[in-house]
Design a protein around this motif. Structure first.
Motif, PDB file in Angstrom:
ATOM      1  N   GLY A 174       5.910  -2.585   7.590  1.00 19.71           N
ATOM      2  CA  GLY A 174       4.984  -2.964   6.533  1.00 19.71           C
ATOM      3  C   GLY A 174       4.993  -4.426   6.161  1.00 19.71           C
ATOM      4  N   ARG A 175       5.514  -5.277   7.056  1.00 19.18           N
ATOM      5  CA  ARG A 175       5.478  -6.722   6.809  1.00 19.18           C
ATOM      6  C   ARG A 175       5.100  -7.438   8.084  1.00 19.18           C
ATOM      7  N   VAL A 176       4.526  -8.638   7.917  1.00 12.66           N
ATOM      8  CA  VAL A 176       4.341  -9.509   9.075  1.00 12.66           C
ATOM      9  C   VAL A 176       5.653 -10.249   9.275  1.00 12.66           C
ATOM     10  N   ILE A 177       6.285 -10.077  10.452  1.00 16.65           N
ATOM     11  CA  ILE A 177       7.582 -10.727  10.651  1.00 16.65           C
ATOM     12  C   ILE A 177       7.483 -11.928  11.572  1.00 16.65           C
ATOM     13  N   ASP A 178       6.352 -12.093  12.243  1.00 17.20           N
ATOM     14  CA  ASP A 178       6.236 -13.260  13.124  1.00 17.20           C
ATOM     15  C   ASP A 178       4.781 -13.469  13.494  1.00 17.20           C
ATOM     16  N   MET A 179       4.483 -14.721  13.898  1.00 19.29           N
ATOM     17  CA  MET A 179       3.139 -15.023  14.391  1.00 19.29           C
ATOM     18  C   MET A 179       3.291 -15.805  15.691  1.00 19.29           C
ATOM     19  N   ILE A 180       2.619 -15.365  16.722  1.00 18.86           N
ATOM     20  CA  ILE A 180       2.728 -16.025  18.025  1.00 18.86           C
ATOM     21  C   ILE A 180       1.332 -16.435  18.484  1.00 18.86           C
TER      22      ILE A 180
ATOM     23  N   GLY B  56       4.086   3.398  13.724  1.00 18.49           N
ATOM     24  CA  GLY B  56       4.511   3.561  12.326  1.00 18.49           C
ATOM     25  C   GLY B  56       4.829   2.265  11.615  1.00 18.49           C
ATOM     26  N   ALA B  57       4.525   1.121  12.225  1.00 20.49           N
ATOM     27  CA  ALA B  57       4.844  -0.165  11.597  1.00 20.49           C
ATOM     28  C   ALA B  57       3.944  -0.439  10.395  1.00 20.49           C
ATOM     29  N   GLY B  58       2.755   0.149  10.393  1.00 27.07           N
ATOM     30  CA  GLY B  58       1.832  -0.068   9.270  1.00 27.07           C
ATOM     31  C   GLY B  58       0.560  -0.795   9.680  1.00 27.07           C
ATOM     32  N   LYS B  59       0.237  -0.811  10.967  1.00 33.84           N
ATOM     33  CA  LYS B  59      -0.955  -1.530  11.435  1.00 33.84           C
ATOM     34  C   LYS B  59      -2.234  -0.833  10.959  1.00 33.84           C
ATOM     35  N   THR B  60      -2.304   0.471  11.187  1.00 30.30           N
ATOM     36  CA  THR B  60      -3.476   1.225  10.737  1.00 30.30           C
ATOM     37  C   THR B  60      -3.606   1.145   9.221  1.00 30.30           C
ATOM     38  N   THR B  61      -2.486   1.283   8.542  1.00 35.56           N
ATOM     39  CA  THR B  61      -2.507   1.221   7.079  1.00 35.56           C
ATOM     40  C   THR B  61      -3.049  -0.131   6.617  1.00 35.56           C
ATOM     41  N   THR B  62      -2.704  -1.193   7.349  1.00 38.82           N
ATOM     42  CA  THR B  62      -3.227  -2.509   6.982  1.00 38.82           C
ATOM     43  C   THR B  62      -4.746  -2.532   7.084  1.00 38.82           C
ATOM     44  N   LEU B  63      -5.288  -2.047   8.187  1.00 42.41           N
ATOM     45  CA  LEU B  63      -6.751  -2.034   8.318  1.00 42.41           C
ATOM     46  C   LEU B  63      -7.385  -1.165   7.235  1.00 42.41           C
TER      47      LEU B  63
ATOM     48  N   ARG C 246      -3.342   0.300  -3.493  1.00 43.15           N
ATOM     49  CA  ARG C 246      -2.983  -0.956  -2.842  1.00 43.15           C
ATOM     50  C   ARG C 246      -2.855  -2.048  -3.891  1.00 43.15           C
ATOM     51  N   ARG C 247      -2.068  -3.068  -3.558  1.00 47.88           N
ATOM     52  CA  ARG C 247      -1.800  -4.132  -4.510  1.00 47.88           C
ATOM     53  C   ARG C 247      -1.632  -5.420  -3.741  1.00 47.88           C
TER      54      ARG C 247
ATOM     55  N   ALA D 298       0.834  -1.199   0.000  1.00 45.87           N
ATOM     56  CA  ALA D 298       0.000   0.000   0.000  1.00 45.87           C
ATOM     57  C   ALA D 298       0.867   1.246   0.000  1.00 45.87           C
ATOM     58  N   TRP D 299       0.323   2.284  -0.574  1.00 51.21           N
ATOM     59  CA  TRP D 299       1.026   3.568  -0.708  1.00 51.21           C
ATOM     60  C   TRP D 299       0.157   4.723  -0.208  1.00 51.21           C
ATOM     61  N   TYR D 300       0.807   5.705   0.419  1.00 49.90           N
ATOM     62  CA  TYR D 300       0.179   7.027   0.588  1.00 49.90           C
ATOM     63  C   TYR D 300       0.847   7.929  -0.423  1.00 49.90           C
ATOM     64  N   GLY D 301       0.180   8.273  -1.490  1.00 46.41           N
ATOM     65  CA  GLY D 301       0.824   9.052  -2.550  1.00 46.41           C
ATOM     66  C   GLY D 301       2.039   8.291  -3.056  1.00 46.41           C
ATOM     67  N   GLU D 302       3.207   8.912  -2.932  1.00 46.37           N
ATOM     68  CA  GLU D 302       4.428   8.269  -3.414  1.00 46.37           C
ATOM     69  C   GLU D 302       5.043   7.350  -2.360  1.00 46.37           C
ATOM     70  N   SER D 303       4.610   7.506  -1.117  1.00 41.52           N
ATOM     71  CA  SER D 303       5.347   6.791  -0.071  1.00 41.52           C
ATOM     72  C   SER D 303       4.789   5.379   0.131  1.00 41.52           C
ATOM     73  N   HIS D 304       5.678   4.431  -0.044  1.00 40.41           N
ATOM     74  CA  HIS D 304       5.359   3.007  -0.020  1.00 40.41           C
ATOM     75  C   HIS D 304       5.382   2.547   1.438  1.00 40.41           C
TER      76      HIS D 304
END
Ligand SMILES: Nc1ncnc2c1ncn2[C@@H]1O[C@H](COP(=O)(O)OP(=O)(O)OP(=O)(O)O)[C@@H](O)[C@H]1O
Ligand SMILES: [Mg+2]
Lengths: 354, 250
Positions: free
Chosen positions: B226-232, B57-64, B74-75, B29-35
């Protein structure tokens, strides 16, 4: 006959009535502007031209189709409102979505069609209407079969663009009507049911003028009620605040926006029909009025529904009173008030400071 | 850093092994130019409560926002009940049965509490009635006539949650519902989430406070850049507490 401050009562009340009539038009037009500004975030400079179109459609219905005043009161706002919807779909929405390809398709096709039609020797105004129609069809096809585009609807384009766009539209519309009908004005009679008047003792009230004031108050009241007290109004208010979130609840906000624009334009056209028997039907009638209406909107505060209605009526009365007591200032008093309000309360009397 | 493989390969089968209700694959996902999102992948099974944990700033809100479709570009792939939503406008996504509670709560100032509560249209049968929502959040009933934004922060959060329960949405996206609230309100929201889980709702919960998340969730996805790095899985949270502290920088 008695006098108030040395002014004959009939003259005073006569001017007050005139002020109230003007105020009725200010109120209806600034209400439409406020509704449109709230939801579309554009300053609809074409509002005056759309008011003029309302009067002209009434005139055309009568002279070309034999359809009288009462039907025109219903049909003209619908027809002009549909025209507004086309304007929104082809120009305003693409501009707000930052996806203006559709507008280009529309304009280029229209111009090409216009060239061909002119070459065939069709009446220019009819030719204009036909080529715009062809442009709309082309733009709709483009939308359907061209590249898909998912609009976001949460970026706000600067007001200036919308203002310039609708200003340009107003000039084109007025130009077309001037070209076809000249500027001398066309007569439109008072409907027979409303001819004559009432002697109120202190003044003479022509029925039609009483009707205009009552109709305008009624329309403003109903509009206010729908926006403030109904479910539809709740959608409108919410979408004015945060269109993205309302859309994320599953509401078709783009449709809501388009219909709102159509409604605001229809309101202008309704005012135009009401005005037709009072002022002559003239391509410039809206251009003259809209400047005053913008002053009213600035005084009342952009986007306030109730504020625009109250300010509209009040300034009509102020203007009427000025005509009685200091006629020289009657053309400028509204602008003087505007300057004063801007100095003291820049957001307008009913506006919320940002 | 943990498995980069998680970002590309489909996330591990969900805890219950059921077909996922929501499947996210390589979401960008992008906000304008920022990936901002660089290939998020995770699954949510029906009836699960899953959290997205991560630093600011990890990207949780952006994910929702991407899941509900209110982000510029988004892609990748997001399927809900097997249906691809990545090209749908947000109103169509919502109508599949998603309810969204934004981080900023999104209470409308020009609407009364009651109008706010009844604003989102009913999209599926089986939502809560107004009475049931009032039972859950009695404050809302008392304040039904007040202006929406005159409510306290906690009441506004209740309103933001309450209004999507009416719609019949089955998947709820809650963005930091406990942010900035007093402990008793946090507990009330915790009980509400447990109750909703019992009622069969599926919930994606964004949280900073993993102590709170622990009390309601089945599984936790850790989000970083902006990535899922682990699942617990929740039962293994205590055993992984050191690792989690590292991820969250607490
Ligand atoms: N409207 C925006 N325009 C540009 N960049 C943004 C915007 N909103 C967020 N970002 C950036 O995107 C990244 C992810 O933001 P996001 O809001 O998704 O983080 P978050 O995990 O929800 O953080 P927090 O826990 O603070 O709420 C951040 O780097 C942020 O700066
Ligand atoms: Mg956030």
């Amino acid at each position: 006959m008695f006098t108030i401050f040395g002014i004959p009562s009939a003259a005073l009340f006569g001017q007050l009535l005139l002020g109230l009539i003007n105020g009725s038009f200010y109120a209806m037009l600034s209400l439409g502007l406020a509704v449109i500004f709230g939801l579309l975030n554009i300053i609809n400079f074409a509002h005056g031209a759309q008011y003029m179109m309302g009067a002209f459609v009434a005139w055309m219905l009568l002279n070309y189709a034999g359809i009288g005043y009462w039907w025109a009161l219903l049909l003209a706002p619908i027809l002009v409102g549909l025209f507004g919807i086309l304007l929104d779909r082809n120009f305003i929405k693409p501009m707000n979505d930052n996806n203006t390809k559709r507008s280009f398709v529309m304009v280029i096709t229209s111009v090409l069609a216009m060239v061909v039609i002119t070459y065939l020797g069709v009446n220019p105004s009819l030719g204009f209407a036909i080529s715009v129609g062809i442009g709309v069809v082309a733009a709709t096809l483009w939308d359907r079969f061209g590249p898909t585009f998912v609009a976001l609807g949460d970026q706000h384009v600067d007001h200036l663009y919308g203002l310039l766009l609708t200003f340009g539209m107003a000039l084109i519309i007025q130009g077309v009507f001037r070209n076809q009908y000249g500027v001398s004005g066309l007569p439109y009679g008072i409907p027979p049911q409303l001819s004559g008047g009432q002697n109120l003792g202190f003044m003479f009230l022509p029925n039609y003028r009483g009707w205009v004031v009552a109709a305008s108050m009624f329309v403003c009241l109903v509009t206010w009620f729908v926006i403030e007290k109904t479910k539809l109004g709740a959608y409108l208010r919410a979408a004015t605040e945060n269109p993205t979130l309302v859309q994320a609840f599953g509401v078709n906000v783009p449709l809501l926006i388009t219909l709102t624009y159509g409604f605001g334009v229809g309101l202008a056209a309704l005012a135009g029909v009401l005005a037709a028997p009072i002022y002559s039907v003239n391509p410039n009638m809206g251009a003259d009025l809209i400047i005053v209406v913008f002053a009213v909107v600035v005084i009342g505060g952009m986007g306030s529904i109730l504020g625009s209605v109250i300010t509209g009526f009040a300034l009509g009365l102020v203007e009427g009173l000025t005509k009685v007591f200091y006629p020289e200032a009657s053309a400028t008093v509204i602008f003087v008030v505007m300057v004063l309000v801007l100095l003291v309360k820049p957001a307008g009397l009913f506006g919320r400071a940002q | 850093m943990a498995s980069a493989a998680l970002a590309t390969a489909p996330a591990a089968a969900t805890a219950r092994g059921a077909a996922p209700l929501l499947a996210v694959r390589n979401l960008e996902a992008w906000y304008g130019e920022s990936h901002v999102l660089h290939g998020m992948s995770f699954d949510v099974a029906p009836g699960e409560v899953v959290t997205l944990l991560g630093r600011n700033g990890a990207g949780k809100t952006t994910t929702l926002r991407s899941l509900i479709g209110i982000i510029g570009k988004r892609r990748g792939s997001v399927t809900f009940e097997g249906r691809e939503t990545i090209t749908m406008p947000s109103r169509s996504i919502a109508r599949l049965g998603l309810g969204y509670v934004p981080e900023e709560r999104g209470i409308f100032a020009s609407l009364s509490v009651f109008e706010n509560l009844t604003l989102p249209p009913q999209i599926k049968p089986g939502g809560f009635t107004i009475e049931q929502i009032y039972e859950l959040f009695p404050n809302l009933k008392e304040r039904a006539g007040s202006q929406g934004t005159k409510l306290s922060g906690g009441e506004q959060q209740m309103l933001a949650i309450g209004r999507i329960l009416r719609t019949g949405a089955k998947l709820l996206l809650l963005d930091e519902p406990t942010e900035g609230l007093a402990p008793v309100i946090v507990q009330q929201i915790g009980r509400t989430i447990q109750r909703l889980k019992q009622d069969g709702f599926t919930i994606v919960l964004v949280e900073q406070n993993f102590r709170f998340a622990q009390t309601v969730a089945d599984r936790h996805y850790v989000v970083e850049q902006g990535r899922v790095i682990d699942m617990i899985p929740n039962p293994e949270l205590e055993a992984n507490i050191e690792k989690l502290h590292g991820y969250l920088g607490v």
